[in-house]
Design a protein around this motif. Structure first.
Motif, mmCIF file in Angstrom:
data_model
loop_
_atom_site.group_PDB
_atom_site.id
_atom_site.type_symbol
_atom_site.label_atom_id
_atom_site.label_comp_id
_atom_site.label_asym_id
_atom_site.label_seq_id
_atom_site.Cartn_x
_atom_site.Cartn_y
_atom_site.Cartn_z
ATOM 1 N N GLN A 184 80.451 30.321 77.174
ATOM 2 C CA GLN A 184 79.891 29.732 75.952
ATOM 3 C C GLN A 184 79.258 30.818 75.092
ATOM 4 O OE1 GLN A 184 80.494 26.309 75.184
ATOM 5 N NE2 GLN A 184 81.891 26.877 76.840
ATOM 6 N N ARG A 185 79.970 31.925 75.004
ATOM 7 C CA ARG A 185 79.598 33.037 74.143
ATOM 8 C C ARG A 185 80.663 33.200 73.066
ATOM 9 N NH1 ARG A 185 76.476 32.928 78.820
ATOM 10 N NH2 ARG A 185 74.938 34.624 78.850
ATOM 11 N N ALA A 186 80.269 33.888 72.022
ATOM 12 C CA ALA A 186 81.199 34.250 70.962
ATOM 13 C C ALA A 186 81.111 35.746 70.725
ATOM 14 C CB ALA A 186 80.860 33.503 69.677
ATOM 15 N N VAL A 187 82.270 36.352 70.490
ATOM 16 C CA VAL A 187 82.303 37.697 69.933
ATOM 17 C C VAL A 187 82.234 37.515 68.428
ATOM 18 C CG1 VAL A 187 83.648 39.801 69.662
ATOM 19 C CG2 VAL A 187 83.694 38.553 71.840
ATOM 20 N N VAL A 188 81.293 38.181 67.787
ATOM 21 C CA VAL A 188 81.045 37.969 66.357
ATOM 22 C C VAL A 188 81.118 39.306 65.635
ATOM 23 C CG1 VAL A 188 79.410 37.100 64.639
ATOM 24 C CG2 VAL A 188 79.501 36.046 66.908
ATOM 25 N N LYS A 189 81.791 39.309 64.497
ATOM 26 C CA LYS A 189 81.801 40.494 63.645
ATOM 27 C C LYS A 189 81.127 40.126 62.325
ATOM 28 C CE LYS A 189 84.693 44.188 61.748
ATOM 29 N NZ LYS A 189 86.067 44.616 61.391
ATOM 30 N N VAL A 190 80.228 40.979 61.875
ATOM 31 C CA VAL A 190 79.437 40.717 60.669
ATOM 32 C C VAL A 190 79.547 41.899 59.718
ATOM 33 C CG1 VAL A 190 77.123 40.273 59.755
ATOM 34 C CG2 VAL A 190 77.782 39.327 61.981
ATOM 35 N N ARG A 191 79.746 41.596 58.447
ATOM 36 C CA ARG A 191 79.577 42.594 57.386
ATOM 37 C C ARG A 191 78.376 42.165 56.568
ATOM 38 N NH1 ARG A 191 83.860 41.743 54.346
ATOM 39 N NH2 ARG A 191 82.776 40.633 52.697
ATOM 40 N N ALA A 192 77.359 43.010 56.529
ATOM 41 C CA ALA A 192 76.122 42.661 55.824
ATOM 42 C C ALA A 192 75.314 43.936 55.612
ATOM 43 C CB ALA A 192 75.321 41.637 56.618
ATOM 44 N N SER A 193 74.207 43.773 54.911
ATOM 45 C CA SER A 193 73.329 44.924 54.720
ATOM 46 C C SER A 193 72.765 45.362 56.071
ATOM 47 C CB SER A 193 72.180 44.552 53.779
ATOM 48 O OG SER A 193 71.325 43.627 54.411
ATOM 49 N N ALA A 194 72.326 46.598 56.122
ATOM 50 C CA ALA A 194 71.767 47.124 57.369
ATOM 51 C C ALA A 194 70.575 46.299 57.820
ATOM 52 C CB ALA A 194 71.378 48.590 57.176
ATOM 53 N N GLY A 195 69.768 45.846 56.861
ATOM 54 C CA GLY A 195 68.593 45.050 57.207
ATOM 55 C C GLY A 195 68.974 43.720 57.829
ATOM 56 N N THR A 196 69.993 43.069 57.270
ATOM 57 C CA THR A 196 70.433 41.783 57.820
ATOM 58 C C THR A 196 71.023 41.974 59.209
ATOM 59 O OG1 THR A 196 70.862 40.901 55.609
ATOM 60 C CG2 THR A 196 71.977 39.820 57.441
ATOM 61 N N ILE A 197 71.797 43.023 59.382
ATOM 62 C CA ILE A 197 72.389 43.291 60.699
ATOM 63 C C ILE A 197 71.295 43.519 61.739
ATOM 64 C CG2 ILE A 197 73.655 45.071 61.980
ATOM 65 C CD1 ILE A 197 75.633 45.153 59.626
ATOM 66 N N THR A 198 70.255 44.214 61.349
ATOM 67 C CA THR A 198 69.141 44.431 62.285
ATOM 68 C C THR A 198 68.492 43.103 62.669
ATOM 69 O OG1 THR A 198 68.714 46.635 61.399
ATOM 70 C CG2 THR A 198 66.902 45.557 62.566
ATOM 71 N N LEU A 199 68.281 42.239 61.667
ATOM 72 C CA LEU A 199 67.662 40.935 61.947
ATOM 73 C C LEU A 199 68.532 40.091 62.875
ATOM 74 C CD1 LEU A 199 66.216 39.866 58.465
ATOM 75 C CD2 LEU A 199 64.930 40.480 60.534
ATOM 76 N N ILE A 200 69.842 40.101 62.636
ATOM 77 C CA ILE A 200 70.746 39.314 63.484
ATOM 78 C C ILE A 200 70.649 39.794 64.930
ATOM 79 C CG2 ILE A 200 73.172 38.778 63.953
ATOM 80 C CD1 ILE A 200 73.646 39.005 60.895
ATOM 81 N N GLY A 201 70.597 41.108 65.103
ATOM 82 C CA GLY A 201 70.524 41.665 66.453
ATOM 83 C C GLY A 201 69.245 41.326 67.186
ATOM 84 N N GLN A 202 68.222 40.906 66.422
ATOM 85 C CA GLN A 202 66.946 40.537 67.044
ATOM 86 C C GLN A 202 66.844 39.041 67.326
ATOM 87 O OE1 GLN A 202 64.353 42.070 63.992
ATOM 88 N NE2 GLN A 202 64.349 44.158 64.820
ATOM 89 N N ALA A 203 67.850 38.277 66.893
ATOM 90 C CA ALA A 203 67.783 36.820 67.050
ATOM 91 C C ALA A 203 67.969 36.437 68.518
ATOM 92 C CB ALA A 203 68.858 36.158 66.200
ATOM 93 N N PRO A 204 67.319 35.363 68.955
ATOM 94 C CA PRO A 204 67.481 34.911 70.342
ATOM 95 C C PRO A 204 68.944 34.591 70.652
ATOM 96 C CG PRO A 204 65.645 33.774 69.288
ATOM 97 C CD PRO A 204 66.348 34.539 68.200
ATOM 98 N N GLY A 205 69.397 35.079 71.777
ATOM 99 C CA GLY A 205 70.757 34.796 72.210
ATOM 100 C C GLY A 205 71.805 35.697 71.607
ATOM 101 N N VAL A 206 71.391 36.662 70.789
ATOM 102 C CA VAL A 206 72.345 37.543 70.120
ATOM 103 C C VAL A 206 72.116 38.983 70.574
ATOM 104 C CG1 VAL A 206 73.245 38.360 67.908
ATOM 105 C CG2 VAL A 206 72.380 36.023 68.115
ATOM 106 N N THR A 207 73.186 39.664 70.959
ATOM 107 C CA THR A 207 73.094 41.068 71.376
ATOM 108 C C THR A 207 74.041 41.899 70.527
ATOM 109 O OG1 THR A 207 72.629 40.417 73.649
ATOM 110 C CG2 THR A 207 73.332 42.690 73.297
ATOM 111 N N ARG A 208 73.516 42.921 69.917
ATOM 112 C CA ARG A 208 74.368 43.802 69.102
ATOM 113 C C ARG A 208 75.078 44.810 69.999
ATOM 114 N NH1 ARG A 208 72.756 47.673 63.913
ATOM 115 N NH2 ARG A 208 74.873 48.494 63.616
ATOM 116 N N ILE A 209 76.358 45.016 69.715
ATOM 117 C CA ILE A 209 77.127 46.052 70.401
ATOM 118 C C ILE A 209 76.940 47.347 69.611
ATOM 119 C CG2 ILE A 209 79.398 46.743 71.242
ATOM 120 C CD1 ILE A 209 78.420 44.106 72.416
#
Lengths: 216, 165
Positions: free
Chosen positions: B49-74
């Motif tokens: 029940q995981r997803a591989v996710v690709k995001v194009r966004a500003s560096a700030g938004t990418i940082t915030l996404i990586g800090q969200a619960p349940g989300v791990t940045r590669i």
């Protein structure tokens, strides 16, 4: 153009034999015709009804129009279903869901396995996700290779388009509408329901023709 | 604009007065912000029940996404990037991430006999998404869990083509 199959312009009461209540068997009470509109059960405020006359698709469009207090308030969910694979037990389908919560709207496209619901892709929020009395909504499902593309338009403007890859619901299916309102507070019902089978996209040229061109 | 890869664990919300559960990707909470950046995101379902996710966004938004619960940045951005450029600790974290999805150490060792340092990001993500199972909401577990039934896996390369820098 999709024509209206039921405008609900008749005496208050049961929806009638063209509709199947609660096709997935959630235990929902039946919707009814009330004031010339589709209205959820007035005790539980949650109902779902499938048009049982025939199936549509695989490329299909379901239309309907919200009607009632505009803008609605409170908490509410409104759903439009396409490609519902059956009427007597939990069945796969694609479902567009509008949610109003504390004044904020969210629109999502979903795959449903008949028990749970799985959001596909990104949601839409804000004005494009809202419903107002008299809007003309259309939910289309089309195949694209091994995928399915779900598109929602509001008054002729595309507000959501997502791709289910790989496609999880194939073939024709029934169309359905439903809603849930927190104690009926949102007071927005359905009107002018319709569905149709859309023309398939043009077939790719046969392989033999490609071969012929290569030989030349 | 920067792109980034994430592994996200699906969350849920209850609809129809608690009668049904809707599975949602935690990255969807950033859809408006990503759109405001002029970016985009897309997902590919994977095991656990995981997803591989690709995001194009500003560096700030990418940082915030990586800090969200349940989300791990590669910590790599291009599928051809070799994992050998990561630290040993980062590769260990990636291995733990794959194990948390439900893959076994034997699965990983069989697919990558020379170790993660010998493969690319693309090879790792394609492996992670090469199997998935139907999900079901489990109130006891507090979320969606894998069922026994395998379903058609997603396609990491399609995801890579949909969201471009």
């Amino acid at each position: 153009m999709t024509t209206v199959l039921d405008d609900f312009n008749r005496a208050d009461g049961a929806l009638g034999g063209n509709w199947t209540n609660d096709p997935n068997g959630f235990g929902l009470a039946a919707a009814a015709v009330a004031s010339n509109r589709w209205s959820p059960d007035s005790a539980t405020w949650v109902s779902e009804s499938a048009w049982n006359v025939r199936t549509f698709g695989p490329a299909c469009e379901v239309i309907c129009s919200p009607i009632g207090v505009s803008p609605p308030s409170g908490y509410g969910e409104w759903f439009v279903t396409a490609r519902l694979q059956g009427l007597t037990a939990p069945q796969p389908a694609y479902v567009a869901i509008w949610v109003l919560n504390a004044g904020s709207w969210t629109l999502t496209a979903n795959y449903s396995d008949g028990v749970d619901t799985f959001q596909i892709g990104a949601s839409v929020t804000g004005a494009n996700a809202s419903l107002s009395s008299g809007d003309r909504l259309a939910v289309q499902v089309r195949d694209s290779g091994g995928d399915a593309v779900i598109t929602v338009t509001r008054n002729g403007v595309t507000v959501l388009s997502v791709t289910d890859s790989p496609r999880q619901v194939s073939g024709a299916g029934y169309a359905a509408i439903g809603s849930y309102e927190d104690s009926g507070g949102a007071n927005l019902d359905w009107d002018d329901f319709g569905a149709t089978t859309l023309a398939a996209p043009p077939a790719a040229p046969p392989a033999r023709r490609h071969l012929h061109l290569l030989i030349r | 604009m920067p792109v980034a890869w994430f592994i996200a664990r699906y969350q849920h919300r209850l609809l129809r007065g608690g009668r049904i559960a809707q599975r949602v990707n935690p990255v969807d909470a950033f859809t408006a912000q990503i759109g405001g950046d002029g970016g985009a995101w897309a997902e590919c379902e994977a095991l656990g029940q995981r997803a591989v996710v690709k995001v194009r966004a500003s560096a700030g938004t990418i940082t915030l996404i990586g800090q969200a619960p349940g989300v791990t940045r590669i910590p790599l951005g291009v599928l051809d990037d070799p994992l050998s450029t990561l630290t040993a600790g980062q590769r260990t974290n990636l291995r733990s991430l794959i194990l948390d999805m439900g893959w076994t150490a034997a699965d990983i060792n069989a697919r990558f006999p020379a170790g993660l340092a010998s493969v690319t990001l693309g090879e790792l993500l394609r492996f992670a998404a090469s199997r998935r199972r139907a999900g079901r909401y489990d109130p006891t577990a507090g979320g969606f869990v894998d069922q026994a039934r395998d379903v058609t896996p997603g396609d990491v390369d399609r995801l890579d083509a949909v969201v471009t820098p």
